[in-house]
Write an enzyme that holds these catalytic residues in place. Structure first.
Site: not given
Ligand code: ADP
Length: 542
Positions: A330, A439
Site C-alpha cells: 500500500e 496479548k
Molecule cells: P503482504 O502483506 O502481501 O505480505 P507486504 O509486502 O505489503 O505484503 O507486507 C507488508 C508488511 O510486511 C508490513 O506491514 C510489515 O508487517 C511487514 N514488514 C515489512 N518490512 C518489515 C520489516 N523490516 N520488519 C518487520 N516487518 C516488516
C-alpha cells in the site's frame, strides 16, 4: 497565484527516456529462464519498450486497460513495465506464489486483457486458463526457438509479438495521476486487494528513495533487485535504477544461494535488496563454501524483520553495509530505512546494532505517527507502542474496486496494521503486526522480539512465536523452532538462552521443534497456518 513554471507531468516514460539519453550504453544483465545470460543497454530497452507499446496498440490495448504479468525479474519484464505504461495502460504484476484460486480471482477482478508469462508458468496458466474470463491472448516471454507446445489461446512468443512493430512510436502524454500499475496484497484474511499506483506516485517514490540515506544508488552502481518485480514494485528499483542510470542485474528464476552468489560476483554487483529468507540462504552458502563478497557494498533487507545476526554477519564478516527497510504494498512500498543520522554517529558496537534492528526513519514523502486504538497520538519515546499510521503521495487511499470504502483516518493517515514504537530521533521499530501481537493479561508481548532472540542462537535456523490460548492470561507465547541441519538443541537450552534478555513474563511457555515453517507468497512466516497447526496445543503450565 500559480507559479509560472512548466507543467511537466511526472510520467514513467520520462524515466526510460532519461536512462536512454544519459546512460544509453549502461547494461541491463538478465539471467534468462532459458538458462543463458542476456545483455542489453538502456537504449535498446527503450527501443524494445516502444516496439511493445506499438504492438499493444495493434492488439487494441488503450489507456486504462490492465495487462497481467506472471514473470521473474528479467529485461523483458521491465520492458513490459515501460511499454505498457508508455501508452497509458496498466501493468498488473501477479505473484506466482499465490494459490491458483487467488491468481484466478485477482486476474478476473482486475479484468486483465492480456497475460504475459514466463516459460516457468506455462503449466500453471494452462491449468487455470479455463477460469480466466477476460484474458484475450497469452504472450510467452521467450523467442520462437524456445516456444513450448501449449494449449494457451493465441499464444505467441514475446520476441515475435514485439517484432510485429518498429520502434517508431511516441509515448502517450496524459495526466500524471493516471493509473500505472496494479499489485494485489496477499490478503491474509479475505480476498486479495488491489493497490493501484499512479505515474506520479511511482516517479515521486523512486525519486525520494534513490537519496543517500536510502537506496543511495547512482550510475556508478550495479544494482541487483532480488526482490521480485511482482512483489510490491520490486521496492521501486525498476524505476529508481534507470532514473539514476545504474547498471541492472536481473536474477531471473534462480534465487538460491549459489546462483545469487555467482551473479553478485560475476556481474560486480554493488547494491542489492531482498527479504531475509533470501539472505539466509546466501549466508548459509557463503559459510559452507568460504565464499567472499568482493564487490557488494550495500544490501537493503526488509519485508520482514531483519535479525541482528544477519546484519552483523553481512557487516562484520563480509564488509557489506545493511540498511534495514520497512514498507508495504500500500506504500509503493517503501516506508522507512535504517541509516545512521549524524547525531547518532559514534555509537558503540552494541548500541549501533541495537539501532540497526529498528526499521528506521521515513524518506521525504512519508509521514508517520503511532496511536492507541482510539486514534489518540502516542509519544515518540522509543518505548510506547501503538498502531503505526502513514500518509504521503505514494500511499494508497482506496483499494481498486473499493473506491467507496474509506481506508484513512480523519487526518488522511492509513493504518498499516503494524504495531511500532518511534524514538526521539525519529527511528521507528516494528514490534509486531497488530494481529500477531501476543496479548497476555492485558499487556502486549512482541512476537518479533522473541523470534529475533531465538534466531540469534547458533543452532536455530528459523523461529516463529505465536499466541496460544491460556485460561488465565488469555494468550501465552509458544516458540516454534526449526533447528539448523544436524544441530542438537532442546527446550531447556533455548529457554535458558532467553533468560536475562527479556522480562520474565515474556518467557515462552513452551517450545516445539518442527522441520519447516510455512511461508506466505511474499516470504513471510505464515502465522495463520501456524495458529491452525497449534490451535489445540496444551501449554505445560496452563
Ligand atoms: P503482504 O502483506 O502481501 O505480505 P507486504 O509486502 O505489503 O505484503 O507486507 C507488508 C508488511 O510486511 C508490513 O506491514 C510489515 O508487517 C511487514 N514488514 C515489512 N518490512 C518489515 C520489516 N523490516 N520488519 C518487520 N516487518 C516488516
Amino acid at each position: 497565484m500559480l507559479g509560472l513554471m512548466q507543467n511537466w507531468p511526472l510520467l514513467i516514460s520520462k524515466v526510460i527516456d532519461h536512462a536512454a539519453s544519459q546512460f544509453g550504453n549502461q547494461e541491463i544483465v538478465s539471467r534468462l529462464v532459458e538458462g543463458t545470460i542476456h545483455r542489453e543497454t538502456y537504449q535498446t530497452m527503450r527501443g524494445r519498450a516502444l516496439q511493445l507499446a506499438k504492438s499493444l496498440t495493434v492488439s487494441g490495448i488503450k489507456n486504462g486497460d490492465r495487462i497481467a504479468t506472471l514473470a521473474w525479474n528479467t529485461h523483458r519484464h521491465l520492458e513490459l513495465w515501460y511499454g505498457i505504461t508508455g501508452l497509458g495502460a496498466i501493468y498488473h504484476t501477479v505473484n506466482p506464489r499465490l494459490f491458483d484460486d487467488q491468481i484466478i480471482y485477482i486476474i478476473n477482478h482486475a479484468e486483465d486483457r492480456l497475460l504475459f508469462l514466463d516459460l516457468t508458468f506455462v503449466p500453471l496458466v494452462e491449468r487455470i486458463a479455463p477460469k480466466l474470463t477476460t484474458i484475450e491472448r497469452f504472450v510467452i516471454l521467450t523467442d520462437a526457438a524456445h516456444m513450448p507446445q501449449t494449449t494457451l489461446k493465441n499464444a505467441i512468443a514475446y520476441e515475435d509479438y514485439i517484432a510485429q512493430s518498429d520502434s517508431d512510436f511516441v509515448w502517450a502524454v496524459f495526466d500524471e495521476n493516471t493509473a500505472a500499475g496494479l499489485c494485489y496484497t496477499s490478503g491474509t484474511t479475505g480476498n486479495p486487494k488491489g493497490v493501484l499506483y499512479s505515474h506520479r506516485s511511482n516517479v515521486l517514490h523512486a525519486m525520494a528513495h534513490v537519496a543517500p540515506d536510502f537506496f543511495n544508488i547512482s550510475s556508478h552502481d550495479s544494482v541487483m533487485p532480488v526482490v521480485p518485480l511482482f512483489h510490491a514494485n520490486s521496492w521501486s528499483l525498476g524505476f529508481s535504477a534507470p532514473m539514476v542510470g545504474a547498471r541492472l542485474v536481473m536474477p531471473g528464476a534462480k534465487l538460491d544461494g549459489p546462483s545469487l552468489h555467482e551473479l553478485l560476483e560475476n556481474e560486480r554487483v554493488t547494491m542489492t535488496a531482498a527479504v531475509p529468507t533470501v539472505w539466509l540462504a546466501l549466508l548459509d552458502h557463503l559459510n559452507r563454501t568460504q565464499g567472499k563478497l568482493t564487490t557488494l557494498k550495500r544490501v537493503a533487507i526488509g519485508g520482514s524483520a531483519c535479525p541482528r545476526a544477519m546484519t552483523e554477519a553481512f557487516e562484520k564478516h563480509y564488509g557489506v553495509t545493511v540498511a534495514h527497510a520497512w514498507g508495504m504494498t500500500e506504500m509503493s512500498p517503501l516506508g522507512s530505512f535504517c541509516s545512521i543520522k549524524p547525531d547518532l554517529a559514534g555509537l558503540d558496537d552494541d548500541a549501533l546494532y541495537s539501532l540497526k534492528m529498528k526499521q528506521g526513519f521515513p524518506a521525504f514523502t512519508v509521514e508517520m505517527k503511532i496511536t492507541d486504538d482510539k486514534g489518540t497520538p502516542l509519544p515518540h519515546d522509543g518505548k510506547t507502542f501503538g498502531r503505526l499510521k502513514v500518509r504521503g503521495p505514494a500511499v494508497a487511499r482506496h483499494y481498486y474496486g473499493y473506491e467507496n470504502e474509506n481506508m484513512l483516518d480523519d487526518a488522511g493517515f492509513f493504518d498499516t496494521g503494524d504495531v511500532a514504537t518511534i524514538d526521539p530521533h525519529g527511528y521507528m521499530h516494528i514490534t509486531d503486526r497488530s494481529k500477531d501481537v501476543i496479548k497476555s493479561g492485558g499487556e502486549w508481548i512482541s512476537s518479533i522480539k522473541l523470534e529475533n532472540l531465538a534466531i540469534a542462537h547458533p543452532c536455530v535456523a528459523e523461529a516463529a512465536v505465536i499466541g496460544v490460548a491460556h485460561p488465565k492470561w488469555d494468550e501465552r507465547p509458544l516458540l516454534i523452532i526449526v533447528r539448523k541441519k544436524d544441530a542438537v538443541l532442546e527446550r531447556d537450552e533455548i529457554l535458558h538462552f532467553f533468560e536475562g534478555k527479556i522480562a520474565k513474563w515474556w518467557m515462552p511457555d513452551d517450545v516445539v521443534f518442527i522441520d519447516e515453517i510455512p511461508h506466505t507468497a511474499t516470504g513471510k512466516i505464515q502465522k495463520t497456518a501456524l495458529r491452525d497447526m497449534f490451535a489445540n496445543h496444551r501449554l505445560p503450565r496452563a
